[in-house]
Enzyme design. Structure first.
Site, PDB file in Angstrom:
ATOM      1  N   HIS A 103     -10.827   9.015   2.007  1.00  0.00           N
ATOM      2  CA  HIS A 103     -10.384   8.970   0.743  1.00  0.00           C
ATOM      3  C   HIS A 103     -10.648  10.120  -0.186  1.00  0.00           C
ATOM      4  O   HIS A 103     -11.538  10.461  -0.131  1.00  0.00           O
ATOM      5  CB  HIS A 103     -10.960   7.552   0.083  1.00  0.00           C
ATOM      6  CG  HIS A 103     -10.538   6.187   0.666  1.00  0.00           C
ATOM      7  ND1 HIS A 103     -11.134   5.083   0.310  1.00  0.00           N
ATOM      8  CD2 HIS A 103      -9.308   6.006   1.524  1.00  0.00           C
ATOM      9  CE1 HIS A 103     -10.476   4.190   1.082  1.00  0.00           C
ATOM     10  NE2 HIS A 103      -9.508   4.551   1.558  1.00  0.00           N
ATOM     11  N   ILE A 128     -14.857  13.721  -2.332  1.00  0.00           N
ATOM     12  CA  ILE A 128     -13.884  13.530  -0.883  1.00  0.00           C
ATOM     13  C   ILE A 128     -14.478  13.146   0.094  1.00  0.00           C
ATOM     14  O   ILE A 128     -15.612  13.549   0.953  1.00  0.00           O
ATOM     15  CB  ILE A 128     -13.637  15.228  -0.592  1.00  0.00           C
ATOM     16  CG1 ILE A 128     -12.987  15.938  -2.051  1.00  0.00           C
ATOM     17  CG2 ILE A 128     -12.551  15.308   0.317  1.00  0.00           C
ATOM     18  CD1 ILE A 128     -11.966  15.440  -2.763  1.00  0.00           C
ATOM     19  N   GLU A 129     -14.034  11.962   0.596  1.00  0.00           N
ATOM     20  CA  GLU A 129     -14.532  11.296   1.874  1.00  0.00           C
ATOM     21  C   GLU A 129     -13.591  12.071   2.963  1.00  0.00           C
ATOM     22  O   GLU A 129     -12.388  11.661   3.046  1.00  0.00           O
ATOM     23  CB  GLU A 129     -14.230   9.863   1.675  1.00  0.00           C
ATOM     24  CG  GLU A 129     -15.210   9.035   0.661  1.00  0.00           C
ATOM     25  CD  GLU A 129     -16.529   8.747   1.441  1.00  0.00           C
ATOM     26  OE1 GLU A 129     -16.714   8.930   2.496  1.00  0.00           O
ATOM     27  OE2 GLU A 129     -17.376   8.193   0.587  1.00  0.00           O
ATOM     28  N   MET A 130     -14.156  12.470   3.913  1.00  0.00           N
ATOM     29  CA  MET A 130     -13.512  13.657   4.535  1.00  0.00           C
ATOM     30  C   MET A 130     -13.058  13.151   5.835  1.00  0.00           C
ATOM     31  O   MET A 130     -12.282  13.572   6.476  1.00  0.00           O
ATOM     32  CB  MET A 130     -14.214  14.952   4.950  1.00  0.00           C
ATOM     33  CG  MET A 130     -14.881  15.701   3.772  1.00  0.00           C
ATOM     34  SD  MET A 130     -15.825  17.127   4.083  1.00  0.00           S
ATOM     35  CE  MET A 130     -14.470  18.175   3.732  1.00  0.00           C
TER      36      MET A 130
END
Ligand SMILES: *[C@@H]1O[C@H](CO)[C@@H](O)[C@H](O)[C@H]1NC(C)=O
Ligand SMILES: *[C@@H]1O[C@H](CO)[C@@H](O)[C@H](O)[C@H]1NC(C)=O
Ligand SMILES: *[C@@H]1O[C@H](CO)[C@@H](O)[C@H](O)[C@H]1NC(C)=O
Ligand SMILES: [Zn+2]
Length: 445
Positions: free
Chosen positions: A234, A306-308
């Protein structure tokens, strides 16, 4: 009969005690689980190799990197604040703060940082034999001023290595740093109970690990702040706090942030990242987060989490594999998220250029350049030149003020009315001072 009553009394007392502890200690922390997979430390970094690899990079690229060990965790581990840029190039650059390792169990973002750092520095290896060895690296250092908090929460990592509890999210003391920031601190989107996963700590900014964020936010006018995480794919735009959700509050720079998020989202060759306002994307709220603080208090124009990376079909309760790819896939996975950085930089480069092409920039650029001198690097890392930072932060107010005065300046030149000009100059100094005292509010945080 008598023993029956005693038996009931014991049950009753037991229940009361259990309820009491649930209420006061909190049993929400995910304890150590049976891990179906553990990291291979010849592939993943551990705390020792994080320190040695960063030290090696810092020493090798002294011309482009300034590092500080001033900021430390509660247990005294350095958080590694580093700054990467071409310091001899005096021009207005895009200032970005990248923060890694806020949550202990999320190993992946730090690996992605190493990939990015190595990509950039490798391209600087022999910069000039006619032309730079890598145009990307050279473009980045000449146009950006990257500040990196390499490992926000080293104590948490140390805890995991010691206990093998790969579910651990907090600091060594079990505090969720991402609930400890001073933006609606203490709301229901955090916990007041020690032992809970989202324990926010005794008060806002109680933890030494958050100091580096406060100091940087108060002394550098960042164009962007990004906090890197893993566990889902996300891109989060502020706000995430309970009040903002109730009020449907939008961040100041909402439209531009959505454009950036969209561009970053589409960088993936796998499938786009989901993006949006945090409180619309998740069904809980989070109070006291770093991105909310950077957007709401420090007014950084772009502030994103930033959910990577996510596990595609995670089942059960094992933690390492929920937040991180297997060791044998790590290199592929960090390469896959690298385009996020490329899109981030390319969007912000264009955005900044547009911003500088306003009339006000003509007034501001010269001053801002002065902050980029390596000779006063200690100044630049931790304090700054308030007046230029204020001008640079270019809120709408200062934009209007600047446009007004540049028009007046043109009129002055045309009419040659020196007296009017002198009068106006005095006024301008006054107005800048008042702006700078507004700004200094943040400096006292
Ligand atoms: C950390 O990783 C290195 C390899 O990079 C390894 O030699 C070392 O034993 C590891 N340390 C611990 C405490 O696991
Ligand atoms: C850094 O800036 C200096 C001064 O503008 C320039 O001569 C040099 O080529 C730049 N280095 C790189 C790697 O672009
Ligand atoms: C670093 O990444 C950029 C963007 O993906 C790429 O163009 C460049 O060649 C890479 N540099 C090195 C030295 O691998
Ligand atoms: Zn996280």
């Amino acid at each position: 009969m008598n023993s029956d009553i005693k038996y009931l009394q014991v049950i009753f007392l037991g229940t009361v005690i259990v309820l009491f502890f649930q209420e006061n200690v909190g049993l929400d922390q995910v304890g150590a689980q049976k891990e179906i997979y553990e990291p291979d430390y010849s592939v993943y970094h551990n705390l020792t190799s994080i320190v040695s690899d960063l030290t090696e990079i810092i020493n090798k690229y002294r011309n482009f990197i300034i590092a500080s060990h001033e900021f430390k965790s509660k247990n005294g581990h350095t958080q590694f604040l580093i700054r990467l840029s071409n310091f001899t190039r005096e021009r207005t650059k895009v200032k970005i703060l990248l923060a890694y390792g806020e949550h202990a169990r999320e190993f992946f973002p730090i690996e992605s940082m190493f990939y990015f750092l190595k990509n950039l520095t490798k391209g600087l290896d022999k910069p000039f034999e006619g032309r730079p060895s890598n145009t990307f690296s050279s473009w980045v250092v000449n146009n950006f001023d990257l500040y990196i908090i390499a490992i926000t929460n080293p104590d948490g990592r140390s805890y995991i290595e010691r206990t093998k509890n790969y579910c651990w999210r907090g600091t060594g003391a079990g505090i969720d740093l991402n609930r400890n920031f001073d933006w609606n601190y203490g709301g229901i989107g955090s916990s007041k109970y020690r032992g809970d996963e989202e324990y926010r700590g005794p008060k806002a900014f109680s933890e030494p690990e958050t100091l580096v964020f406060r100091r940087l936010a108060a002394s550098v006018s960042f164009d962007a702040f990004l906090s890197f995480h893993s566990g889902i794919r996300h891109i989060y735009i502020p706000f995430s706090d309970t009040k903002s959700k109730q009020q449907h509050r939008l961040p100041k720079n909402n439209d531009d942030m959505f454009k950036l998020a969209k561009q970053m989202s589409n960088s993936s060759t796998l499938r786009p990242f989901k993006y949006g306002l945090v409180y619309q994307m998740i069904d809980y709220t989070a109070d006291g987060t770093s991105i909310d603080y950077m957007a709401g208090v420090a007014e950084v124009p772009f502030s994103l989490a930033i959910e990577m990376w996510e596990h595609e079909h995670h089942t059960g309760r094992s933690c390492f594999d929920e937040f991180n790819p297997k060791s044998e896939h790590l290199q592929d996975e960090v390469a896959l998220v690298h385009p996020l950085y490329v899109e981030l930089l390319s969007y912000l480069f264009t955005w900044k250029k547009k911003k500088l092409m306003t009339v006000s920039s003509l007034l501001r650029v010269k001053k801002d350049d002065r902050t980029l001198n390596q000779s006063d690097h200690h100044d630049v890392l931790y304090s700054s030149h308030p007046s230029s930072e204020v001008m640079y932060s270019a809120s709408f107010e200062s934009l209007v003020v600047c446009i007004f005065f540049s028009l007046v300046a043109v009129v002055c030149v045309v009419l040659g009315a020196r007296q009017i000009c002198q009068l106006m100059r005095k006024k301008r100094i006054i107005s800048l001072k008042s702006l700078s005292s507004t700004f200094s509010l943040y400096k006292s945080l």
